[in-house]
Design a protein around this motif. Structure first.
Motif, PDB file in Angstrom:
ATOM      1  N   ASN A   1      -4.883   0.750  -9.101  1.00 19.55           N
ATOM      2  CA  ASN A   1      -4.891   1.945  -8.037  1.00 19.55           C
ATOM      3  C   ASN A   1      -6.022   2.381  -7.141  1.00 19.55           C
ATOM      4  O   ASN A   1      -5.378   2.640  -6.536  1.00 19.55           O
ATOM      5  N   THR A   2      -7.352   2.422  -7.500  1.00 18.63           N
ATOM      6  CA  THR A   2      -8.289   2.466  -6.525  1.00 18.63           C
ATOM      7  C   THR A   2      -8.187   0.816  -5.705  1.00 18.63           C
ATOM      8  O   THR A   2      -8.226   1.707  -4.501  1.00 18.63           O
ATOM      9  N   ILE A   3      -7.375   0.357  -5.968  1.00 20.93           N
ATOM     10  CA  ILE A   3      -8.148  -1.438  -4.624  1.00 20.93           C
ATOM     11  C   ILE A   3      -6.426  -0.388  -4.488  1.00 20.93           C
ATOM     12  O   ILE A   3      -7.043  -0.880  -3.345  1.00 20.93           O
ATOM     13  N   GLN A   4      -5.706  -0.269  -4.299  1.00 19.70           N
ATOM     14  CA  GLN A   4      -3.890   0.036  -3.633  1.00 19.70           C
ATOM     15  C   GLN A   4      -4.595   1.194  -2.564  1.00 19.70           C
ATOM     16  O   GLN A   4      -4.234   0.567  -1.402  1.00 19.70           O
ATOM     17  N   SER A   5      -5.105   2.027  -3.153  1.00 16.61           N
ATOM     18  CA  SER A   5      -5.931   3.278  -1.983  1.00 16.61           C
ATOM     19  C   SER A   5      -6.386   2.960  -1.345  1.00 16.61           C
ATOM     20  O   SER A   5      -6.235   3.249  -0.079  1.00 16.61           O
ATOM     21  N   LEU A   6      -7.649   1.521  -1.135  1.00 17.20           N
ATOM     22  CA  LEU A   6      -8.699   1.354  -0.444  1.00 17.20           C
ATOM     23  C   LEU A   6      -7.650   0.767   0.484  1.00 17.20           C
ATOM     24  O   LEU A   6      -7.952   1.231   1.915  1.00 17.20           O
ATOM     25  N   ASP A   7      -6.578   0.244   0.282  1.00 12.97           N
ATOM     26  CA  ASP A   7      -5.804  -1.129   1.362  1.00 12.97           C
ATOM     27  C   ASP A   7      -4.888  -0.312   2.099  1.00 12.97           C
ATOM     28  O   ASP A   7      -4.995  -0.370   2.880  1.00 12.97           O
ATOM     29  N   LEU A   8      -4.578   1.069   1.224  1.00 17.15           N
ATOM     30  CA  LEU A   8      -3.550   1.888   2.204  1.00 17.15           C
ATOM     31  C   LEU A   8      -4.046   2.705   3.027  1.00 17.15           C
ATOM     32  O   LEU A   8      -4.356   2.855   4.008  1.00 17.15           O
ATOM     33  N   LEU A   9      -5.536   3.150   3.109  1.00 15.78           N
ATOM     34  CA  LEU A   9      -6.181   4.407   3.815  1.00 15.78           C
ATOM     35  C   LEU A   9      -7.418   3.388   4.720  1.00 15.78           C
ATOM     36  O   LEU A   9      -7.123   3.689   6.046  1.00 15.78           O
ATOM     37  N   GLY A  10      -7.970   2.134   4.162  1.00 13.34           N
ATOM     38  CA  GLY A  10      -8.940   1.387   4.733  1.00 13.34           C
ATOM     39  C   GLY A  10      -8.215  -0.354   5.717  1.00 13.34           C
ATOM     40  O   GLY A  10      -8.906   0.584   7.246  1.00 13.34           O
ATOM     41  N   ARG A  11      -7.473  -0.567   4.954  1.00  7.59           N
ATOM     42  CA  ARG A  11      -6.568  -1.247   5.925  1.00  7.59           C
ATOM     43  C   ARG A  11      -5.062  -0.799   6.695  1.00  7.59           C
ATOM     44  O   ARG A  11      -5.139  -1.368   7.560  1.00  7.59           O
ATOM     45  N   LYS A  12      -4.369  -0.415   5.469  1.00 11.57           N
ATOM     46  CA  LYS A  12      -3.171  -0.313   6.960  1.00 11.57           C
ATOM     47  C   LYS A  12      -2.780   0.571   7.298  1.00 11.57           C
ATOM     48  O   LYS A  12      -3.101   0.464   8.686  1.00 11.57           O
ATOM     49  N   VAL A  13      -4.023   2.395   7.593  1.00 15.44           N
ATOM     50  CA  VAL A  13      -4.313   2.884   8.269  1.00 15.44           C
ATOM     51  C   VAL A  13      -4.772   2.683   9.090  1.00 15.44           C
ATOM     52  O   VAL A  13      -4.505   2.835  10.325  1.00 15.44           O
ATOM     53  N   LEU A  14      -6.201   3.009   8.362  1.00 18.16           N
ATOM     54  CA  LEU A  14      -6.868   2.755   9.526  1.00 18.16           C
ATOM     55  C   LEU A  14      -7.530   1.737  10.107  1.00 18.16           C
ATOM     56  O   LEU A  14      -8.088   1.661  11.136  1.00 18.16           O
ATOM     57  N   GLY A  15      -6.999   0.583   9.458  1.00 18.94           N
ATOM     58  CA  GLY A  15      -7.346  -0.264  10.087  1.00 18.94           C
ATOM     59  C   GLY A  15      -6.801  -1.252  11.442  1.00 18.94           C
ATOM     60  O   GLY A  15      -6.862  -1.920  11.868  1.00 18.94           O
ATOM     61  N   ASP A  16      -5.867  -0.316  11.471  1.00 22.56           N
ATOM     62  CA  ASP A  16      -4.739  -0.817  12.853  1.00 22.56           C
ATOM     63  C   ASP A  16      -4.304   0.495  13.694  1.00 22.56           C
ATOM     64  O   ASP A  16      -3.320   1.109  14.768  1.00 22.56           O
ATOM     65  N   MET A  17      -6.258   2.170  13.364  1.00 18.25           N
ATOM     66  CA  MET A  17      -5.549   2.925  13.983  1.00 18.25           C
ATOM     67  C   MET A  17      -3.953   3.982  14.316  1.00 18.25           C
ATOM     68  O   MET A  17      -3.541   4.484  14.495  1.00 18.25           O
ATOM     69  N   GLY A  18      -3.564   4.038  12.749  1.00 18.57           N
ATOM     70  CA  GLY A  18      -2.820   4.843  12.212  1.00 18.57           C
ATOM     71  C   GLY A  18      -0.852   4.612  12.742  1.00 18.57           C
ATOM     72  O   GLY A  18      -0.274   5.255  13.016  1.00 18.57           O
ATOM     73  N   ALA A  19      -1.794   2.939  13.535  1.00 22.79           N
ATOM     74  CA  ALA A  19       0.145   2.706  14.316  1.00 22.79           C
ATOM     75  C   ALA A  19       0.873   2.885  13.398  1.00 22.79           C
ATOM     76  O   ALA A  19       2.461   2.716  13.700  1.00 22.79           O
ATOM     77  N   LYS A  20       1.177   1.312  11.939  1.00 18.05           N
ATOM     78  CA  LYS A  20       1.405   1.504  11.234  1.00 18.05           C
ATOM     79  C   LYS A  20       2.114   3.012  10.761  1.00 18.05           C
ATOM     80  O   LYS A  20       3.699   2.806  10.417  1.00 18.05           O
ATOM     81  N   LEU A  21       1.213   3.354  10.554  1.00 18.69           N
ATOM     82  CA  LEU A  21       1.473   4.878   9.505  1.00 18.69           C
ATOM     83  C   LEU A  21       2.599   5.493  10.861  1.00 18.69           C
ATOM     84  O   LEU A  21       3.262   6.333  10.022  1.00 18.69           O
ATOM     85  N   LYS A  22       2.456   6.156  12.215  1.00 22.64           N
ATOM     86  CA  LYS A  22       3.622   6.726  13.084  1.00 22.64           C
ATOM     87  C   LYS A  22       4.568   5.797  13.086  1.00 22.64           C
ATOM     88  O   LYS A  22       5.382   6.680  13.288  1.00 22.64           O
ATOM     89  N   LYS A  23       4.623   4.582  12.841  1.00 22.32           N
ATOM     90  CA  LYS A  23       6.231   3.783  12.570  1.00 22.32           C
ATOM     91  C   LYS A  23       6.648   4.469  11.266  1.00 22.32           C
ATOM     92  O   LYS A  23       8.022   5.235  11.230  1.00 22.32           O
TER      93      LYS A  23
END
Lengths: 595, 595
Positions: free
Chosen positions: A445-467
């Motif tokens: 679950n730590t790896i999932q968290s890093l995937d979420l914050l590092g890759r999925k959110v910050l990795g595209d400057m929050g674009a997916k999160l904005k969706k």
């Protein structure tokens, strides 16, 4: 001991009343003809199989476990093989599979609902067909036509099962350092040599063949993750006629003794020049494997939901039957020696926590599966892209948030039983032990968290999160003006705002110091999970308010659970936001020697 | 597998630098001559026994468990009996016991430190001497001189062990409905008949006699808790010469298969006209038993601390050795295939959480044990009363807060190991399974919370809580002006204020509706636990700041852990206060049928 009944009413509520899947599939040419009745019939049949066949094997599977007899032979617990035979005969493996290979072609959201029930009934057993389905999806997406022809029909039929072989003794999370080697045989096949560990369903007696998807390095592979290739390595090499042929050099060396999921064989797999065939492009094995891993992560989320539901059902029965103490406000069952423990506020807290986690997870995962169907099958490309982004964003939340909640829920279910919860006979402590692995495998679950914050959110400057944020703000705008929705919309809008600010703050800090991502990731994921749950609970409350006057107690119950969620569970974010904001300083300033 | 080393440096820090026990005992005539060297030598010897004899039996105890051979005979795991023999021969059972009965008369805080180490090394084993010590304390406080003479020397020596027999199949928490009967034999003894369950250490092969303390009803007893009497029921009735005599009618009918503590026999005890002798007054058995239960609750807190410490030690070793991924800020061990996982912020969070829970619990429980010594032995009556009030207030916090933290800590320790944590061989999952019972037995953690809020806090209008509050405000006033203490004193003062307001608010609401107590109790206890931990962490930070310049890295480590506690763990109160304030509405408004 114990019981499980498929929660069909709530499943139907989510599919039809919340998600309107019958309407949604009309936009998917492949599924346009599917109607609600068909879906309901499938779920009802599956529910029966789970209650009547699988659930009674859950405790015996735990008690007996799998047996390694030496010489690579693994025996599953009594009844597992026969149950699997029934499962295959009923055609369940084919449910969500491509009709081209014998599948029934139903949408992912139906298959997903099936897996919720299978996992409630027997997680250890469900991992056999579960991993097979992952192997099916991987070969379906990345296999050559020859490989697809050789393997997919058997996997769809269920007479062959599958595995994924990633982990080695020195590497789990860090696949870049894996050592298993693949050398070309000159005939298009490869000779694969190495040791894989923690291979779930790696060897067993339930199917005539086992199809392993194995990560290994080609001789000229660059170091690290860019030098990993994926191979299909069957236990028995299929003949030209598509039947089981020569025994391949992949054997089970031993099985692990472990905390839970005893009924599933966790194997050490030795590959000694085993014949394998490349899946996808050389050195791009991780990309191909990610199809399987993403499916597996959703699958682990469904394990979390399944265990949450069954723990809830059993602790609820006990709470209504067990007599102990009087209510603080005076006797509620004066004719009995004591009141049933469901009169006590803290017992209700434990029950409602499980209920809110289960029903919130059901809404979230069924909706997510519908997004997968949109991604795969929607008629409009923009919708497909939109859905793909949402699935990518939310997959780590499904995996980590739901399995953390399931561990809490199974522990609460056990706690309701008091001392009896600790005794194996009652079955509650098994749910805790089974639930524990879900926080670890398929990426901790730590790896999932890093995937979420590092890759999925910050990795595209929050674009997916904005969706996802747009879904929330649209709902808030539509409902925020209605007085009866204030109690749900206000906290939803609030957590949405906080999430946005928190994301920007961490993003700024991370530019100075990458450790800020690692320090914030776990509480960030908990916060994000609550944003998602608050959104779905508010949407469910909207429906329940509309239908409350119908007199159906289901809506009263839904509304009460929504209120409980906002009052008692969402406040976790008051802590998680503070923890995420507290940053990396107190973690990283300490010299290693001072621990 | 694994390792345990007694944390002597930190134990000495707490005893001598934080608590100044050598100075404190000067006010206790019984203990006035005790010096620091003696204490340290005792702890060092005990640490050796725990590391060398008990710890190596921990995994084998779990794997083998106890065996019930029929006919009431229970066999403990290989090595348990021999280790107990060594324990007795070294005189450890006598450590904290009255010299009048052969005890060494050392203060409770020394015995407590011994139990931390025993529990770290082997909780299941430790429950045999642990329950004996409880039986010793109960008979010492409430037995007639004849009973004391017959039983205490043997319990002190350790050749006989003890149990407490409370629970029956239909009642655990609710002792008021127990059914076991005691009928006068006419010779001063009673014939006791009934069935007791969940009797830890109820039968075994480690001692020549087992002394059961049994709750039962006299023929004319009033219903409910006011009709319960306490009896001593030996397995073998002592002869006039004080040796083992006739076999009594109390036998083990079976043992439970359970989640953890496999090495401890959890027995069904059948009493069939067993001979017993009254302890304390008729119908006041619960009062007498409470001596034992309070000791047991402190003991369970020490089980929590013990498991937290050993999980921390083992996950720390693994985090320094296991190579996986590179640090987010770039390679830290470029010469190796990957960095040790201790470079990752979230691994550090998991380690520091365990460390902060362990060291905070050590300060809190050793201080509490010192209060028990003051209560029992201080020269001044006012001091005795003051200490007794603090112990009464804090006992439920020790039991519940420390065992919840231990369950979190053992789970974090396991999580640091990733997939290996789930495999039995590594030993980490056993700590989780063993830790789980501590949240349940000796009164579930919900019961502890109700005891704290309902009885200890609201029951005397906050008088006892104010006594602890005074310690906090005195410290805040003394240290609040010092700039270097701001980071600790400000949040301490803040949580102190919030606790006071929260208590008043709940008190007001509870006068309208008693369910408000039940609804708030669990998060209230979590909040109170943090007030206590914030106080001790601030006090420890004060000492560490004073001695930081000494160059001893111990103080740097202590300071870093204090900062971590305030930054990352104390913020749990942001949630717990909100949950406590959210009240009973969302819990109690739901009709039972809507669950």
């Amino acid at each position: 001991m114990g019981q499980y009944t498929a929660p069909l009413r709530d499943m139907q509520f989510v599919l039809h009343e919340l998600l309107n899947v019958e309407g949604e599939v009309k936009q998917m040419p492949k599924h346009a003809d599917l109607d609600a009745d068909t879906i309901n019939q499938v779920l009802e049949e599956a529910g029966k199989f789970c209650s009547e066949v699988l659930f009674p094997l859950n405790q015996v599977g735990d008690r007996e476990g799998c047996t390694y007899a030496g010489d690579g032979v693994v025996t599953t617990p009594a009844g597992f093989k026969e149950a699997y035979k029934q499962y295959v005969e009923a055609g369940w493996p084919a449910l969500g599979c491509d009709p081209e290979y014998g599948g029934q072609g139903l949408p992912a959201f139906v298959n997903n609902a099936l897996y919720e029930m299978l996992n409630s009934a027997n997680q250890a057993w469900t991992m056999y067909p579960g991993l097979s389905h992952g192997a099916y999806e991987c070969l379906h997406a990345h296999g050559t036509p020859e490989l697809q022809k050789a393997y997919l029909p058997k996997l769809v039929e269920g007479v062959w099962t599958g595995t994924m072989c990633l982990t080695e003794p020195h590497c789990g999370t860090d696949l870049g350092i894996l050592r298993t080697k693949a050398e070309p045989n000159g005939d298009g096949s490869y000779a694969i040599t190495g040791t894989k560990i923690f291979i779930s369903s790696g060897e067993h007696d339930m199917a005539e063949n086992i199809i392993h998807l194995v990560l290994a390095r080609l001789p000229d592979a660059p170091p690290g993750t860019k030098g990993i290739s994926l191979f299909v390595v069957p236990k028995f090499i299929p003949t030209a006629a598509g039947e089981v042929g020569e025994r391949n050099g992949i054997t089970c060396g031993s099985i692990e003794h472990k905390m839970g999921i005893h009924g599933n064989a966790t194997c050490v797999m030795n590959l000694d020049g085993a014949k394998g065939w490349l899946v996808g492009e050389p050195n791009k094995g991780l990309n191909a494997m990610f199809v399987m891993m993403n499916a597996a992560r959703l699958g682990v989320g469904m394990q979390g939901l399944g265990l949450t539901e069954v723990a809830y059902q059993n602790s609820l029965v006990y709470a209504k039957e067990r007599l102990q103490m009087r209510a603080l406000t005076g006797p509620k069952a004066p004719e009995k020696a004591a009141d049933p423990i469901i009169v006590h506020p803290d017992v209700r807290r434990m029950l409602l926590t499980q209920k809110a986690w289960a029903e919130g997870a059901r809404a979230f995962t069924y909706w997510s599966a519908l997004q997968i169907d949109k991604e795969l099958s929607h008629g409009d490309e923009g919708e497909r892209k939109e859905a793909a982004d949402l699935v990518a964003l939310l997959t780590p939340i499904i995996k980590a948030f739901l399995t953390d909640n399931a561990f809490e829920s199974t522990n609460l279910g056990m706690q309701v039983f008091g001392g009896h919860g600790f005794i194996s006979e009652w079955g509650m402590e098994q749910y805790v032990r089974d639930a524990r692995i879900n926080q670890i495998y398929e990426g901790t679950n730590t790896i999932q968290s890093l995937d979420l914050l590092g890759r999925k959110v910050l990795g595209d400057m929050g674009a997916k999160l904005k969706k996802f944020g747009k879904l929330v703000t649209d709902f808030v705008e539509a409902e925020g003006v209605k007085p009866e929705m204030q109690e749900f919309v206000n906290p939803l809008a609030d957590i949405g705002d906080k999430m946005q600010k928190l994301t920007m703050e961490i993003g700024m800090k991370a530019m100075q110091n990458p450790d800020e991502v690692g320090a914030a990731a776990v509480p960030y994921l908990r916060t994000a999970g609550h944003l998602v749950f608050a959104y779905f609970w508010a949407r469910m409350a909207r429906i329940a308010l509309d239908k409350e006057s119908s007199g159906d107690p289901f809506y009263k119950s839904k509304l009460a659970t929504a209120r409980f969620y906002f009052a008692k569970l969402l406040p976790e974010t008051a802590t998680s936001i503070r923890q995420a904001r507290a940053g990396s300083k107190t973690l990283m300033e300490v010299d290693e020697a001072l621990f």
